[in-house]
Design a protein around this motif. Structure first.
Motif, short mmCIF file in Angstrom:
data_model
loop_
_atom_site.label_atom_id
_atom_site.label_comp_id
_atom_site.label_asym_id
_atom_site.label_seq_id
_atom_site.Cartn_x
_atom_site.Cartn_y
_atom_site.Cartn_z
N MET A 95 4.51 -3.26 -2.04
CA MET A 95 5.93 -3.04 -2.33
C MET A 95 6.78 -3.17 -1.08
O MET A 95 6.30 -2.91 0.04
CB MET A 95 6.16 -1.67 -2.96
N ASP A 96 8.01 -3.59 -1.26
CA ASP A 96 8.99 -3.63 -0.17
C ASP A 96 9.68 -2.28 -0.11
O ASP A 96 9.96 -1.66 -1.14
CB ASP A 96 10.03 -4.72 -0.44
N THR A 97 9.93 -1.81 1.12
CA THR A 97 10.56 -0.51 1.29
C THR A 97 11.98 -0.65 1.84
O THR A 97 12.34 -1.70 2.40
CB THR A 97 9.75 0.36 2.26
N ALA A 98 12.76 0.41 1.71
CA ALA A 98 14.12 0.43 2.26
C ALA A 98 14.10 0.44 3.78
O ALA A 98 15.09 0.12 4.42
CB ALA A 98 14.86 1.66 1.73
N TRP A 99 12.95 0.80 4.39
CA TRP A 99 12.87 0.88 5.86
C TRP A 99 12.26 -0.39 6.44
O TRP A 99 11.71 -0.40 7.52
CB TRP A 99 12.12 2.13 6.32
N LYS A 100 12.36 -1.50 5.69
CA LYS A 100 12.02 -2.86 6.16
C LYS A 100 10.54 -3.05 6.46
O LYS A 100 10.16 -3.59 7.50
CB LYS A 100 12.85 -3.23 7.40
N THR A 101 9.71 -2.59 5.54
CA THR A 101 8.28 -2.87 5.61
C THR A 101 7.80 -3.32 4.23
O THR A 101 8.47 -3.12 3.22
CB THR A 101 7.47 -1.61 6.00
N ARG A 102 6.63 -3.95 4.22
CA ARG A 102 5.88 -4.21 2.98
C ARG A 102 4.66 -3.32 3.08
O ARG A 102 3.98 -3.33 4.11
CB ARG A 102 5.49 -5.68 2.85
N GLU A 103 4.39 -2.56 2.04
CA GLU A 103 3.34 -1.55 2.11
C GLU A 103 2.41 -1.59 0.91
O GLU A 103 2.82 -1.94 -0.20
CB GLU A 103 3.95 -0.15 2.23
N MET A 104 1.18 -1.20 1.18
CA MET A 104 0.15 -1.09 0.15
C MET A 104 -0.55 0.25 0.36
O MET A 104 -1.06 0.51 1.43
CB MET A 104 -0.85 -2.25 0.30
N THR A 105 -0.55 1.09 -0.66
CA THR A 105 -1.17 2.40 -0.57
C THR A 105 -2.41 2.44 -1.44
O THR A 105 -2.39 2.00 -2.60
CB THR A 105 -0.19 3.50 -0.99
N ILE A 106 -3.50 2.96 -0.87
CA ILE A 106 -4.79 3.04 -1.56
C ILE A 106 -5.35 4.44 -1.32
O ILE A 106 -5.27 4.96 -0.20
CB ILE A 106 -5.78 2.00 -1.01
N HIS A 107 -5.96 5.03 -2.33
CA HIS A 107 -6.63 6.32 -2.19
C HIS A 107 -8.13 6.09 -2.07
O HIS A 107 -8.71 5.33 -2.84
CB HIS A 107 -6.34 7.21 -3.41
N ASP A 108 -8.75 6.77 -1.11
CA ASP A 108 -10.20 6.66 -0.94
C ASP A 108 -10.90 7.62 -1.91
O ASP A 108 -10.24 8.35 -2.65
CB ASP A 108 -10.61 6.85 0.53
N PRO A 109 -12.24 7.64 -1.94
CA PRO A 109 -12.95 8.50 -2.89
C PRO A 109 -12.69 10.00 -2.73
O PRO A 109 -12.95 10.77 -3.66
CB PRO A 109 -14.42 8.17 -2.64
N ALA A 110 -12.17 10.45 -1.57
CA ALA A 110 -11.84 11.87 -1.37
C ALA A 110 -10.34 12.12 -1.56
O ALA A 110 -9.83 13.15 -1.13
CB ALA A 110 -12.30 12.33 0.00
N SER A 111 -9.66 11.15 -2.15
CA SER A 111 -8.21 11.22 -2.41
C SER A 111 -7.35 11.17 -1.16
O SER A 111 -6.18 11.53 -1.19
CB SER A 111 -7.85 12.47 -3.23
N ASN A 112 -7.91 10.73 -0.03
CA ASN A 112 -7.10 10.48 1.15
C ASN A 112 -6.25 9.25 0.87
O ASN A 112 -6.71 8.29 0.27
CB ASN A 112 -7.98 10.26 2.38
N ARG A 113 -5.00 9.28 1.32
CA ARG A 113 -4.05 8.20 1.06
C ARG A 113 -3.88 7.34 2.31
O ARG A 113 -3.44 7.82 3.35
CB ARG A 113 -2.70 8.79 0.63
N LEU A 114 -4.28 6.07 2.20
CA LEU A 114 -4.14 5.11 3.29
C LEU A 114 -3.01 4.16 2.93
O LEU A 114 -3.07 3.48 1.91
CB LEU A 114 -5.43 4.30 3.48
N THR A 115 -1.97 4.13 3.77
CA THR A 115 -0.87 3.20 3.55
C THR A 115 -0.92 2.15 4.64
O THR A 115 -0.79 2.45 5.82
CB THR A 115 0.49 3.94 3.56
N PHE A 116 -1.14 0.92 4.22
CA PHE A 116 -1.16 -0.22 5.12
C PHE A 116 0.24 -0.81 5.11
O PHE A 116 0.85 -0.99 4.05
CB PHE A 116 -2.18 -1.26 4.66
N SER A 117 0.79 -1.11 6.29
CA SER A 117 2.18 -1.48 6.41
C SER A 117 2.38 -2.65 7.36
O SER A 117 1.76 -2.71 8.41
CB SER A 117 2.96 -0.26 6.93
N THR A 118 3.27 -3.58 6.95
CA THR A 118 3.67 -4.70 7.80
C THR A 118 5.18 -4.67 7.92
O THR A 118 5.89 -4.56 6.91
CB THR A 118 3.24 -6.05 7.17
#
Length: 124
Positions: A95-118
Motif C-alpha cells: 500500500m501507498d502511505t500518506a508519508w510517502k512510502t510503499r509498505e507491506m506488512t506481514i505477521h510472523d507465526p508469533a504474531s510479530n508485525r514486520l513492515t517492509f517499507s520503500t
C-alpha cells in the motif's frame, strides 16, 4: 560518541514454523543457533542483506505481537518474490502511505508485525 545498529529480539514459539516463515518465505539465512543444553529454549540469528534479527523462545525475550519496520530498496520486487514463493499462510499486499512510502506488512507465526517499507520518490 556514536550509536550502532539495532538488533530486534522477536519472540518465537514454534521453531519449525518460524524457520519456514523467515527462511522459506522471506529468504533470510540462519546465521547461528544457541541452546544452553538440549531441550532448553532456542535463541537464533537470521539475516538477509543488511537486516539482522534475533528470534528467541526464551520467556521474557520480546513480546508476541511486537512491531518492527524494515527499510527495503524495492518493495514491489520483494512483494512479487513473496507471492511467487507459494507460501500458503500469507499473501501480503502493498500500500501507498500518506508519508510517502510503499509498505507491506506481514505477521510472523508469533504474531510479530514486520513492515517492509520503500521511500517513494516524490519528484517523479
Amino acid at each position: 560518541m556514536s550509536l550502532g545498529t539495532v538488533t530486534p529480539i522477536l519472540r518465537m514459539f514454534d521453531v519449525d514454523k518460524t524457520k519456514d516463515f523467515y527462511v522459506g518465505f522471506l529468504g533470510f539465512n540462519v546465521d547461528w543457533e544457541h541452546r544452553f543444553e538440549e531441550g532448553l529454549p532456542l535463541y537464533m540469528q537470521v539475516s538477509k542483506d543488511g537486516c539482522v534479527l534475533h528470534l528467541s523462545e526464551h520467556h521474557g525475550d520480546g513480546s508476541p505481537g511486537s512491531a518492527i519496520r524494515i527499510a527495503t530498496t524495492d518493495i514491489d520486487e520483494f512483494h512479487q518474490r513473496l507471492l511467487a514463493s507459494g507460501y500458503r499462510y500469507s499473501r501480503p499486499g502493498v500500500m501507498d502511505t500518506a508519508w510517502k512510502t510503499r509498505e507491506m506488512t506481514i505477521h510472523d507465526p508469533a504474531s510479530n508485525r514486520l513492515t517492509f517499507s520503500t521511500a517513494v520518490d516524490v519528484d517523479q
